[in-house]
Design a protein around this motif. Structure first.
Motif, PDB file in Angstrom:
ATOM      1  N   SER A 197      44.385 -23.953  15.959  1.00 58.23           N
ATOM      2  CA  SER A 197      43.988 -22.873  14.739  1.00 58.23           C
ATOM      3  C   SER A 197      42.578 -22.919  14.479  1.00 58.23           C
ATOM      4  N   SER A 198      42.072 -24.185  14.787  1.00 60.49           N
ATOM      5  CA  SER A 198      40.712 -24.413  14.423  1.00 60.49           C
ATOM      6  C   SER A 198      39.671 -23.686  15.488  1.00 60.49           C
ATOM      7  N   VAL A 199      40.396 -23.576  16.734  1.00 60.72           N
ATOM      8  CA  VAL A 199      39.320 -23.155  17.962  1.00 60.72           C
ATOM      9  C   VAL A 199      39.813 -21.596  17.360  1.00 60.72           C
ATOM     10  N   LEU A 200      40.849 -21.063  17.104  1.00 63.07           N
ATOM     11  CA  LEU A 200      40.870 -19.682  16.873  1.00 63.07           C
ATOM     12  C   LEU A 200      40.018 -19.075  15.779  1.00 63.07           C
ATOM     13  N   LEU A 201      39.899 -20.263  14.706  1.00 64.22           N
ATOM     14  CA  LEU A 201      38.918 -19.652  13.774  1.00 64.22           C
ATOM     15  C   LEU A 201      37.542 -19.610  14.244  1.00 64.22           C
ATOM     16  N   ASP A 202      37.152 -20.367  15.260  1.00 66.20           N
ATOM     17  CA  ASP A 202      35.797 -20.169  15.583  1.00 66.20           C
ATOM     18  C   ASP A 202      35.649 -19.258  16.766  1.00 66.20           C
TER      19      ASP A 202
ATOM     20  N   LYS B  70      36.495 -13.818  17.856  1.00 61.56           N
ATOM     21  CA  LYS B  70      35.421 -12.577  17.388  1.00 61.56           C
ATOM     22  C   LYS B  70      35.938 -11.487  16.926  1.00 61.56           C
ATOM     23  N   ASN B  71      36.696 -10.699  17.268  1.00 57.76           N
ATOM     24  CA  ASN B  71      37.575  -9.591  16.787  1.00 57.76           C
ATOM     25  C   ASN B  71      38.433  -9.834  15.494  1.00 57.76           C
ATOM     26  N   ARG B  72      38.613 -10.986  15.283  1.00 58.76           N
ATOM     27  CA  ARG B  72      39.355 -11.196  13.919  1.00 58.76           C
ATOM     28  C   ARG B  72      40.869 -10.621  14.042  1.00 58.76           C
TER      29      ARG B  72
ATOM     30  N   LEU C  45      43.704 -15.123  20.274  1.00 57.58           N
ATOM     31  CA  LEU C  45      42.543 -15.483  21.081  1.00 57.58           C
ATOM     32  C   LEU C  45      42.834 -14.557  22.531  1.00 57.58           C
ATOM     33  N   ASP C  46      41.951 -13.659  22.661  1.00 59.01           N
ATOM     34  CA  ASP C  46      42.128 -12.448  23.721  1.00 59.01           C
ATOM     35  C   ASP C  46      41.521 -13.288  25.055  1.00 59.01           C
ATOM     36  N   PRO C  47      41.694 -12.709  26.280  1.00 59.56           N
ATOM     37  CA  PRO C  47      41.679 -13.289  27.373  1.00 59.56           C
ATOM     38  C   PRO C  47      40.074 -13.649  27.505  1.00 59.56           C
TER      39      PRO C  47
END
Length: 219
Positions: A62-67, A70-72, A76-78
């Motif tokens: 989730s911390s990686v997702l937060l950072d 980009k498109n919120r 995490l897209d490819p």
């Protein structure tokens, strides 16, 4: 420098830090990984390559997702996963991608993975990659495979012995054994020595190697 660029650099630095904090500051894991490992032998009896798959815990993911989202859109897209994988590929090179292999006590060197492949599934970041030995490596004697973080910041767990595999014709004549040391017993027996290690070796300690699950193959 624009604000987006500043944030980008900050988030990459954060990911690098999370994956490689020094042992002196942190003596217990902060990132948890469900790991799978496979050593592959060539038909001629040499080591062909190593394959790793790491599924990160939901908190770290989730911390990686937060950072990196980009498109919120809360996944995490490819392309975003590829950016994460590229960062990890660079940051873990100094730790040999947590991979340690010896043959009859002699350490082997491996080339940097060509690429890290990644997905984001059910809230977890999953990375996989392959490494090849730098030189032709005949499989003779005792080969010990260990996948662990020498800084103790990341805990790589193999849920079952089947998650540490050997495959390929070159291993047909070899025996395989998974060793799971008892960390509590090791701590009790080496308490004084380990205290010295933790405070005098900023690059990591032998303790991480001693307590790590390992795959022993005898050919």
């Amino acid at each position: 420098m624009s604000l987006p660029n500043k944030r980008r650099r900050a988030t990459i630095a954060n990911l690098v830090a999370l994956l490689g904090m020094p042992t002196v500051t942190f003596a217990h894991p902060h990132i948890f990984v469900d790991a799978k490992f496979e050593a592959i032998a060539a038909p001629d009896g040499s080591l062909q390559e190593l394959r790793d798959t790491w599924q990160f815990d939901e908190v770290f993911s989730s911390s990686v997702l937060l950072d990196f989202d980009k498109n919120r859109n809360n996944v995490l897209d490819p392309a975003e996963v590829a950016a994460v994988a590229k960062t990890v590929r660079e940051s873990l090179a100094q730790y040999n991608y947590y991979t340690n292999v010896t043959i009859n006590g002699k350490a082997l060197a491996f080339a940097k993975p060509d690429v890290l492949h990644g997905t984001y599934e059910n809230g977890s970041l999953i990375l996989s990659f392959a490494q090849k030995p730098m030189a032709k490596t005949p499989l003779k004697g005792l080969i010990v495979f260990g996948v662990y973080d020498p800084t103790l910041y990341t805990a790589l767990d193999f849920a079952s012995d089947a998650d540490l595999k050997i495959s390929g014709e070159g291993f047909n004549r070899c025996s395989r054994k998974v060793v799971r040391p008892d960390s509590k017993e090791i701590l009790a027996e080496n308490k004084a020595m380990l205290t010295t290690m933790f405070f005098n070796d900023p690059k990591g300690t032998d303790y991480s190697q001693v307590v790590a699950t390992r795959l022993e193959v005898r050919c």
